[in-house]
Motif scaffolding. Structure first.
Motif, mmCIF file in Angstrom:
data_model
loop_
_atom_site.group_PDB
_atom_site.id
_atom_site.type_symbol
_atom_site.label_atom_id
_atom_site.label_comp_id
_atom_site.label_asym_id
_atom_site.label_seq_id
_atom_site.Cartn_x
_atom_site.Cartn_y
_atom_site.Cartn_z
ATOM 1 N N UNK A 215 15.651 55.076 76.732
ATOM 2 C CA UNK A 215 14.959 56.218 76.119
ATOM 3 C C UNK A 215 13.660 55.839 75.407
ATOM 4 N N UNK A 216 13.673 54.909 74.446
ATOM 5 C CA UNK A 216 12.406 54.599 73.756
ATOM 6 C C UNK A 216 11.337 54.046 74.694
ATOM 7 N N UNK A 217 11.733 53.167 75.612
ATOM 8 C CA UNK A 217 10.713 52.569 76.486
ATOM 9 C C UNK A 217 10.137 53.591 77.471
ATOM 10 N N UNK A 218 10.970 54.566 77.864
ATOM 11 C CA UNK A 218 10.480 55.625 78.749
ATOM 12 C C UNK A 218 9.553 56.583 77.999
ATOM 13 N N UNK A 219 9.975 57.017 76.811
ATOM 14 C CA UNK A 219 9.185 58.005 76.060
ATOM 15 C C UNK A 219 7.819 57.445 75.685
ATOM 16 N N UNK A 220 7.779 56.211 75.160
ATOM 17 C CA UNK A 220 6.510 55.678 74.673
ATOM 18 C C UNK A 220 5.748 54.912 75.742
ATOM 19 N N UNK A 221 6.453 54.297 76.683
ATOM 20 C CA UNK A 221 5.763 53.662 77.804
ATOM 21 C C UNK A 221 5.008 54.670 78.639
ATOM 22 N N UNK A 222 5.567 55.876 78.763
ATOM 23 C CA UNK A 222 4.889 56.923 79.536
ATOM 24 C C UNK A 222 3.620 57.404 78.850
ATOM 25 N N UNK A 223 3.487 57.093 77.556
ATOM 26 C CA UNK A 223 2.279 57.455 76.800
ATOM 27 C C UNK A 223 1.323 56.266 76.683
ATOM 28 N N UNK A 224 1.619 55.174 77.388
ATOM 29 C CA UNK A 224 0.777 53.988 77.318
ATOM 30 C C UNK A 224 0.876 53.261 76.004
ATOM 31 N N UNK A 228 7.255 49.658 76.092
ATOM 32 C CA UNK A 228 7.395 50.134 77.464
ATOM 33 C C UNK A 228 8.435 49.315 78.221
ATOM 34 N N UNK A 229 9.023 48.337 77.522
ATOM 35 C CA UNK A 229 10.040 47.465 78.118
ATOM 36 C C UNK A 229 11.152 47.231 77.106
ATOM 37 N N UNK A 230 12.237 46.653 77.560
ATOM 38 C CA UNK A 230 13.311 46.306 76.633
ATOM 39 C C UNK A 230 12.875 45.227 75.648
ATOM 40 N N UNK A 231 12.065 44.286 76.104
ATOM 41 C CA UNK A 231 11.591 43.276 75.154
ATOM 42 C C UNK A 231 10.632 43.913 74.151
ATOM 43 N N UNK A 233 11.054 46.959 73.025
ATOM 44 C CA UNK A 233 11.955 47.611 72.079
ATOM 45 C C UNK A 233 12.327 46.675 70.935
ATOM 46 N N UNK A 234 12.791 45.497 71.297
ATOM 47 C CA UNK A 234 13.230 44.534 70.277
ATOM 48 C C UNK A 234 12.053 44.070 69.434
ATOM 49 N N UNK A 235 10.880 43.905 70.059
ATOM 50 C CA UNK A 235 9.703 43.458 69.298
ATOM 51 C C UNK A 235 9.333 44.469 68.217
ATOM 52 N N UNK A 236 9.319 45.753 68.573
ATOM 53 C CA UNK A 236 8.970 46.779 67.579
ATOM 54 C C UNK A 236 10.046 46.857 66.496
ATOM 55 N N UNK A 237 11.309 46.745 66.913
ATOM 56 C CA UNK A 237 12.396 46.711 65.929
ATOM 57 C C UNK A 237 12.173 45.586 64.921
ATOM 58 N N UNK A 238 11.906 44.388 65.418
ATOM 59 C CA UNK A 238 11.793 43.224 64.535
ATOM 60 C C UNK A 238 10.570 43.342 63.624
ATOM 61 N N UNK A 239 9.460 43.859 64.166
ATOM 62 C CA UNK A 239 8.282 44.066 63.331
ATOM 63 C C UNK A 239 8.597 45.045 62.197
ATOM 64 N N UNK A 240 9.347 46.082 62.522
ATOM 65 C CA UNK A 240 9.671 47.094 61.518
ATOM 66 C C UNK A 240 10.609 46.542 60.460
ATOM 67 N N UNK A 241 11.605 45.763 60.884
ATOM 68 C CA UNK A 241 12.524 45.164 59.901
ATOM 69 C C UNK A 241 11.806 44.142 59.016
ATOM 70 N N UNK A 242 10.818 43.439 59.581
ATOM 71 C CA UNK A 242 10.038 42.498 58.769
ATOM 72 C C UNK A 242 9.300 43.229 57.652
ATOM 73 N N UNK A 243 8.707 44.375 57.988
ATOM 74 C CA UNK A 243 8.029 45.183 56.973
ATOM 75 C C UNK A 243 9.027 45.692 55.936
ATOM 76 N N UNK A 244 10.222 46.063 56.407
ATOM 77 C CA UNK A 244 11.242 46.564 55.481
ATOM 78 C C UNK A 244 11.682 45.483 54.504
#
Length: 473
Positions: A215-224, A228-231, A233-244
């Protein structure tokens, strides 16, 4: 009766019944606390507190029934007594207090109210039109700042259908799964109310909806955009948790040493609540390998995944889930409708249970929530065909105590134990039969549905139609 006379009843009831409950219970607004007595600030704190007040009920004894107590126990020819909104006594020899309502349930079953850990009622209400589609803030891959309760429409007819057709007394409303961080969930009691606050389960922990996979990779990958990939997904997750983590450190330092307070960030408040263990993570995830990746990420950043939802491949890693104390909320037989659900099997729930992992049924559907008892029956049948011996009363834990634990409310509901909320269903037959329906449903000991009483058979405005369209027979 003329249709125009019936039509206003549900809307009037939603307004007048809460007022009647307040009048009967003598509830009044709590006096504000002084600043000196205020509790310490917590980041799961609720600036929109529950105004839920139980409807008034009467002492009630339901006798001569088969009882599934919600924790795996079964009592034949049993009785359940409840009063003042609580379970008083359960057993084979229970006496009714003077003035109690006594119901002969010969040939019927009693269970705790059904709990659905994954619903979008109110956020995706009926009628299903774009103007009412409020479950996904699909404008950025991380939106922890949004709260599902702020989209809940209490007049959604799905609530009364779930109560009357499915015996659902408690449900968690989640944001959708377009985003990696979808926002906060809210747990509701399935009662009629004018506001979402009037439905909120008092004191239930908040949840954080997360999602992985397609779902996330389809929704946002389709917007460029990333991911846009499973990797991705995890990269954005980790960046967000680092900020948290950085946000949490700033506030921890301020709380310890004082000085100028850091700027507030509503989304980071939610993530800090997760890091502090106050907010429970409910993670949409299908594939076993992705669940394992999420478990590793949680360990990296010091939070805990509470429950994987959908989790069609949980059976592949039941031992890993058990070892990490992670629940799975699954369907009975949804599989193959997209690639990440390809390996879903109907034995999933039974395998998880047999391996000692925390597992439960869920709906994720406005129709499925009306027949979760049948979904459990399907999962149970698949397990038995695979050789797993699971009694009916044990399978009922998938509808009651297991989801209560996943929501952090098992000390108050989820089983028929003295002192717990009197969330009770009287079924007109074996509740695992396709032919069975709720006969009566009580929430906090108040009778909110009675199949034999037209005044307690809720019907929505949309189902009644418009004035002048004819009579309702």
């Amino acid at each position: 009766m003329p249709r125009h006379l019936l039509r206003p009843l549900p809307r009037i009831a939603a307004v007048l019944l809460p007022l009647a409950a307040l009048a009967c219970t003598g509830a009044s607004a709590e006096k504000p606390k002084s600043a000196s007595s205020a509790p310490p600030v917590k980041y799961s704190r609720d600036p929109f507190p529950s105004t839920y007040r139980p409807y008034p009920g009467v002492p009630t004894l339901v006798q001569h029934v088969t009882i599934y107590d919600g924790e795996g126990g079964r009592i034949e020819d049993g009785s359940v007594l409840f009063a003042d909104g609580k379970i008083v006594e359960v057993g084979q020899t229970v006496s009714a207090p003077q003035g109690a309502t006594i119901i002969d349930g010969t040939g019927k079953w009693v269970t705790p109210g059904v709990i659905d850990v994954h619903s979008h009622l109110g956020d995706y209400p009926s009628p299903g039109v774009q103007a009412l589609s409020d479950g996904n803030e699909a404008t950025a891959p991380a939106t922890p700042e949004v709260w599902a309760e702020h989209s809940v429409w209490p007049q959604d007819p799905g609530f009364s259908r779930a109560l009357a057709n499915g015996g659902v007394t408690t449900l968690q409303i989640l944001p959708g799964s377009a985003n990696l961080f979808g926002g906060r969930s809210v747990t509701l009691k399935n009662v009629y109310a004018r506001t979402a606050q009037g439905m909120k389960f008092p004191g239930a922990p908040y949840g954080l909806k997360m999602a992985c996979g397609e779902n996330p990779k389809r929704v946002y990958g389709s917007k460029g955009k990333e991911p846009s990939t499973r990797m991705g997904n995890i990269a954005v997750d980790r960046q967000t948790w680092t900020k948290a983590q950085a946000y949490s450190r700033k506030w921890a330092k301020y709380e310890k040493d004082g000085g100028d307070a850091p700027d507030r960030d509503i989304g980071m408040d939610t993530l800090r609540g997760v890091l502090d263990g106050e907010i429970l993570v409910h993670n949409h995830c299908y594939r076993a390998d992705e669940m394992a990746n999420v478990i590793d990420m949680a360990k990296e950043f010091g939070y805990k995944v509470n429950t994987f939802h959908h989790a069609v491949e949980s059976y592949k890693i039941a031992d890993l889930l058990k070892a990490n104390g992670i629940c799975s909320a699954v369907w009975a037989d949804w599989h193959g409708f997209k690639m990440e659900s390809y390996d879903g099997i109907p034995e999933n729930l039974a395998i998880l249970h047999n391996q000692g992992a925390c597992a439960m049924i869920h709906s994720d559907d406005q129709n499925g929530i009306q027949r979760l008892n049948q979904e459990v029956a399907k999962a149970l049948s698949a397990g038995r065909h695979a050789g797993f011996t699971i009694p009916d009363e044990v399978a009922w834990t998938w509808l009651s105590i297991a989801p209560a634990r996943a929501l952090g409310i098992a000390d108050r509901t989820g089983s028929l134990k003295p002192g717990k909320m009197a969330d009770v269903v009287l079924w007109n037959g074996n509740p695992l039969s396709v032919y069975t329906r709720p006969q009566m449903v009580w929430v906090d000991g108040a009778l909110l549905y009675d199949a034999a009483n037209p005044k307690l058979r809720p019907v929505s405005d949309f189902e009644l139609g418009q004035p002048g369209e004819g009579d309702v027979k």
